[in-house]
Design an enzyme around this catalytic site. Structure first.
Site, PDB file in Angstrom:
ATOM      1  N   LYS A  22     -40.103  90.887  13.927  1.00 21.33           N
ATOM      2  CA  LYS A  22     -40.855  91.527  12.826  1.00 21.33           C
ATOM      3  C   LYS A  22     -40.583  90.786  11.518  1.00 21.33           C
ATOM      4  CE  LYS A  22     -39.140  95.425  10.757  1.00 21.33           C
ATOM      5  NZ  LYS A  22     -39.002  95.384   9.284  1.00 21.33           N
ATOM      6  N   ASN A  23     -39.299  90.589  11.217  1.00 21.01           N
ATOM      7  CA  ASN A  23     -38.966  90.055   9.900  1.00 21.01           C
ATOM      8  C   ASN A  23     -39.169  88.550   9.786  1.00 21.01           C
ATOM      9  OD1 ASN A  23     -38.461  92.642   9.172  1.00 21.01           O
ATOM     10  ND2 ASN A  23     -36.236  92.473   9.224  1.00 21.01           N
ATOM     11  N   CYS A 116     -38.679 101.139   4.263  1.00 16.99           N
ATOM     12  CA  CYS A 116     -37.671 102.177   4.509  1.00 16.99           C
ATOM     13  C   CYS A 116     -36.969 102.576   3.220  1.00 16.99           C
ATOM     14  CB  CYS A 116     -36.625 101.662   5.486  1.00 16.99           C
ATOM     15  SG  CYS A 116     -37.245 101.654   7.168  1.00 16.99           S
ATOM     16  N   ARG A 121     -34.493  99.222  -3.724  1.00 17.84           N
ATOM     17  CA  ARG A 121     -35.284  98.070  -3.279  1.00 17.84           C
ATOM     18  C   ARG A 121     -36.142  97.499  -4.419  1.00 17.84           C
ATOM     19  NH1 ARG A 121     -36.831  98.502   2.860  1.00 17.84           N
ATOM     20  NH2 ARG A 121     -36.171  96.321   2.754  1.00 17.84           N
ATOM     21  N   ASP A 304     -28.974  95.427   9.180  1.00 20.40           N
ATOM     22  CA  ASP A 304     -29.940  96.056  10.089  1.00 20.40           C
ATOM     23  C   ASP A 304     -29.322  96.482  11.420  1.00 20.40           C
ATOM     24  OD1 ASP A 304     -32.854  94.072   9.115  1.00 20.40           O
ATOM     25  OD2 ASP A 304     -31.722  95.660   8.123  1.00 20.40           O
ATOM     26  N   ARG A 396     -42.700 101.145  13.542  1.00 23.26           N
ATOM     27  CA  ARG A 396     -42.912 100.088  12.538  1.00 23.26           C
ATOM     28  C   ARG A 396     -42.295  98.779  13.027  1.00 23.26           C
ATOM     29  NH1 ARG A 396     -40.380 101.159   7.332  1.00 23.26           N
ATOM     30  NH2 ARG A 396     -40.974  98.983   7.226  1.00 23.26           N
TER      31      ARG A 396
HETATM   32  C1  EPZ Z   1     -35.247  92.116   4.314  1.00 23.53           C
HETATM   33  O1  EPZ Z   1     -35.471  93.077   3.315  1.00 23.53           O
HETATM   34  C2  EPZ Z   1     -35.568  92.834   5.621  1.00 23.53           C
HETATM   35  N1  EPZ Z   1     -36.954  93.284   5.613  1.00 23.53           N
HETATM   36  C3  EPZ Z   1     -34.656  94.045   5.792  1.00 23.53           C
HETATM   37  O2  EPZ Z   1     -34.926  94.611   7.070  1.00 23.53           O
HETATM   38  C4  EPZ Z   1     -33.201  93.579   5.756  1.00 23.53           C
HETATM   39  O3  EPZ Z   1     -32.350  94.683   5.836  1.00 23.53           O
HETATM   40  C5  EPZ Z   1     -32.943  92.807   4.454  1.00 23.53           C
HETATM   41  O4  EPZ Z   1     -33.871  91.709   4.339  1.00 23.53           O
HETATM   42  C6  EPZ Z   1     -31.533  92.256   4.381  1.00 23.53           C
HETATM   43  O5  EPZ Z   1     -31.301  91.407   5.464  1.00 23.53           O
HETATM   44  C7  EPZ Z   1     -37.947  92.389   5.886  1.00 23.53           C
HETATM   45  O6  EPZ Z   1     -37.691  91.214   6.118  1.00 23.53           O
HETATM   46  C8  EPZ Z   1     -39.351  92.920   5.870  1.00 23.53           C
HETATM   47  P1  EPZ Z   1     -33.154  91.694   0.392  1.00 23.53           P
HETATM   48  P2  EPZ Z   1     -35.475  92.610   1.763  1.00 23.53           P
HETATM   49  O7  EPZ Z   1     -34.088  91.285  -0.684  1.00 23.53           O
HETATM   50  O8  EPZ Z   1     -36.014  91.239   1.634  1.00 23.53           O
HETATM   51  C9  EPZ Z   1     -31.379  93.655  -3.514  1.00 23.53           C
HETATM   52  C10 EPZ Z   1     -35.465  96.259   8.618  1.00 23.53           C
HETATM   53  O9  EPZ Z   1     -34.814  97.232   9.029  1.00 23.53           O
HETATM   54  N2  EPZ Z   1     -32.555  93.117  -4.198  1.00 23.53           N
HETATM   55  O10 EPZ Z   1     -32.381  90.622   1.105  1.00 23.53           O
HETATM   56  O11 EPZ Z   1     -36.081  93.711   0.977  1.00 23.53           O
HETATM   57  C11 EPZ Z   1     -31.750  94.755  -2.542  1.00 23.53           C
HETATM   58  O12 EPZ Z   1     -31.860  95.999  -3.214  1.00 23.53           O
HETATM   59  C12 EPZ Z   1     -35.452  95.936   7.143  1.00 23.53           C
HETATM   60  O13 EPZ Z   1     -36.126  95.469   9.332  1.00 23.53           O
HETATM   61  C13 EPZ Z   1     -32.612  93.179  -5.578  1.00 23.53           C
HETATM   62  O14 EPZ Z   1     -31.707  93.693  -6.228  1.00 23.53           O
HETATM   63  O15 EPZ Z   1     -33.908  92.572   1.466  1.00 23.53           O
HETATM   64  C14 EPZ Z   1     -30.600  94.729  -1.573  1.00 23.53           C
HETATM   65  O16 EPZ Z   1     -29.519  95.446  -2.141  1.00 23.53           O
HETATM   66  C15 EPZ Z   1     -34.678  96.949   6.323  1.00 23.53           C
HETATM   67  N3  EPZ Z   1     -33.700  92.674  -6.215  1.00 23.53           N
HETATM   68  C16 EPZ Z   1     -30.227  93.244  -1.506  1.00 23.53           C
HETATM   69  O17 EPZ Z   1     -30.808  92.646  -2.682  1.00 23.53           O
HETATM   70  C17 EPZ Z   1     -34.731  92.097  -5.514  1.00 23.53           C
HETATM   71  O18 EPZ Z   1     -35.687  91.618  -6.146  1.00 23.53           O
HETATM   72  C18 EPZ Z   1     -30.769  92.501  -0.295  1.00 23.53           C
HETATM   73  O19 EPZ Z   1     -32.156  92.768  -0.216  1.00 23.53           O
HETATM   74  C19 EPZ Z   1     -34.645  92.042  -4.113  1.00 23.53           C
HETATM   75  C20 EPZ Z   1     -33.563  92.559  -3.472  1.00 23.53           C
END
Ligand code: EPZ
Length: 417
Positions: A22-23, A116, A121, A304, A396
């Site tokens: 998915k990701n 989610c 986020r 995850d 999803r």
């Molecule tokens: C991706 O989400 C995945 N989703 C998530 O999988 C996964 O948990 C996550 O990466 C971490 O590995 C998809 O790929 C669609 P991040 P993403 O930006 O990109 C903070 C699942 O279950 N952050 O790496 O949203 C954020 O709040 C899902 O498949 C900011 O502060 O994750 C978090 O604390 C859940 N500002 C951390 O960074 C931003 O602009 C990591 O988030 C972006 C993120």
């Protein structure tokens, strides 16, 4: 409303083919917007998040069609369209359209993404990267992006973010000049996006490291690409086998992407066979308590898989501590597991789990994608019947999780009440 009914205590045996990731495929589908022609995605999972992304691509004028496990996207005639909340509500992955639309049209107009509810986020890191590449952005109820042109730049992320890294790559591949992206996320889903784009004619180097170099090119070309297997789905089935007992071959699972998951499981007594075409996982004796688990950016332990490990820890022999450092609200499974007799104490972002000998089936409420999968994992090992809501979350990200477990011997069914 649909829910899942599980009668616990059955072993899992046999083989399951692990679906496409998915990701990994969501950013690739966004990248297809940059390719004027028909791009083919083989082994593309048929899940709600992919259907949501496909609907957005269609709304933008792409021709999207599915032939069994292959999704075709023809982005020759796409045009900028405002994507409102209704369009964006379903999945976090849609935020990746921001980088792709800006790269293709020098403008994007979209609502904040859904996904989610595991934390706030924010998207500030996405916007930081695009602004560094010359994009003017207004962020309010909606996100408005506009650029005279995209210009190469040095982008330094304060913390690694998977999505923001992917958006930056999508915005940089057609930008004039050489862009440096620093302190990027190194998740396999970022690596796969880079390989996909290079197959389409992009020039990205430093793949897999914290520093990417993107040489802008004039145009990308259509590719026929196979989506890699989903490491989190593989890890979820691994946890299901270690919860219920039995021996299962996870066809297509790639151990190289699961080292941080396999290591603590093996130390706790799980048995693995590692092969070129998959992973054999077997539960021998009761799992011992895991050593301290702390979620971290890749190659650390993946957030995850955190809920699935909390579920496994409830029946382990000893006390486990699981610390969540990525998201601020990802322990929603805990009160549900306590309903089953689990002994868990939450201390801010840590779950302290004292293993018990048995769990009792209960009525459980799934509240996010991986949490709902974790409740199913616990129900497989519990004595008696469990009903679990939240199938809409499961669907999803998992292609027929209930059918997959049933095929391995679980007494599980999806019912509509
Ligand atoms: C991706 O989400 C995945 N989703 C998530 O999988 C996964 O948990 C996550 O990466 C971490 O590995 C998809 O790929 C669609 P991040 P993403 O930006 O990109 C903070 C699942 O279950 N952050 O790496 O949203 C954020 O709040 C899902 O498949 C900011 O502060 O994750 C978090 O604390 C859940 N500002 C951390 O960074 C931003 O602009 C990591 O988030 C972006 C993120």
């Amino acid at each position: 409303m649909a829910c899942i009914c599980v009668s616990g205590g059955r072993f899992l045996n046999g083989e399951i083919k692990i679906q496409g990731s998915k990701n990994a495929v969501l950013p690739m589908l966004a990248a297809a917007l940059l390719i004027p022609g028909e791009t083919k995605f083989r082994n593309c999972p048929d899940i709600a998040d992919v259907r949501a992304m496909a609907a957005l691509l269609k709304k933008l004028g792409a021709v999207v069609s599915r032939d069994k496990d292959m999704l075709c996207v023809d982005a020759r005639y796409v045009h900028p369209v405002f994507l409102d909340c209704g369009d964006m509500a379903d999945t976090r992955g849609c935020i990746l359209l921001l980088g792709a639309l800006t790269a293709r049209f020098l403008e994007a107009h979209l609502a904040h993404p859904g996904g989610c509810v595991i934390g706030a986020r924010p998207v500030d890191l996405h916007l930081l990267a695009l602004r560094a590449l010359g994009v003017e952005i207004e962020e309010g109820e909606v996100i408005l992006a506009k650029a005279a042109k995209l210009t190469a730049s040095e982008v330094v992320f304060p913390v690694p973010s998977v999505g923001a890294t992917q958006n930056a790559i999508l915005a940089a591949v057609l930008a004039e000049g050489r862009t440096g992206l620093h302190n990027v996320a190194r998740e396999p889903e970022v690596v796969h996006l880079c390989h996909f784009l290079n197959a389409a004619g992009a020039k990205i180097s430093g793949i897999g490291t914290a520093h990417l170099l993107v040489e802008g090119v004039k145009q990308l070309s259509p590719v026929d690409y196979t989506v890699p297997s989903d490491r989190i789905v593989a890890g979820t089935y691994m946890a299901a086998v270690l919860s219920s007992g039995g021996k299962v071959f996870l066809r297509g699972a790639d151990d190289a992407e699961l080292l941080a998951v396999i290591k603590p499981l093996r130390a706790a007594g799980a048995e693995f066979g590692i092969y070129a075409d998959g992973i054999l996982v077997k539960k021998g004796r009761r799992l011992a308590a895991f050593d301290y688990i702390r979620t971290q950016p890749y190659p650390g332990f993946p957030t995850d898989m955190q809920s699935q490990f909390v579920a496994l820890a409830t029946l382990a022999d000893g006390v486990c501590v699981i610390e969540e450092t990525i998201f601020e609200a990802r322990f929603k499974v805990v009160p549900e597991l306590i309903k089953m007799g689990a002994r868990i104490y939450l201390d801010e972002n840590k779950a302290v789990v004292e293993g018990v000998m048995t769990l009792a089936g209960a009525n459980l409420c799934g509240k996010d994608l991986r949490g709902t999968a974790a409740l199913v994992i616990a129900a497989l090992a519990a004595e008696g019947e469990s009903t679990i809501t939240g199938t809409e979350y499961l669907e999803r990200g998992y292609e027929d999780f209930v059918g997959g477990l049933k095929g391995l011997g679980a007494d599980i069914k999806r019912v509509v009440k």
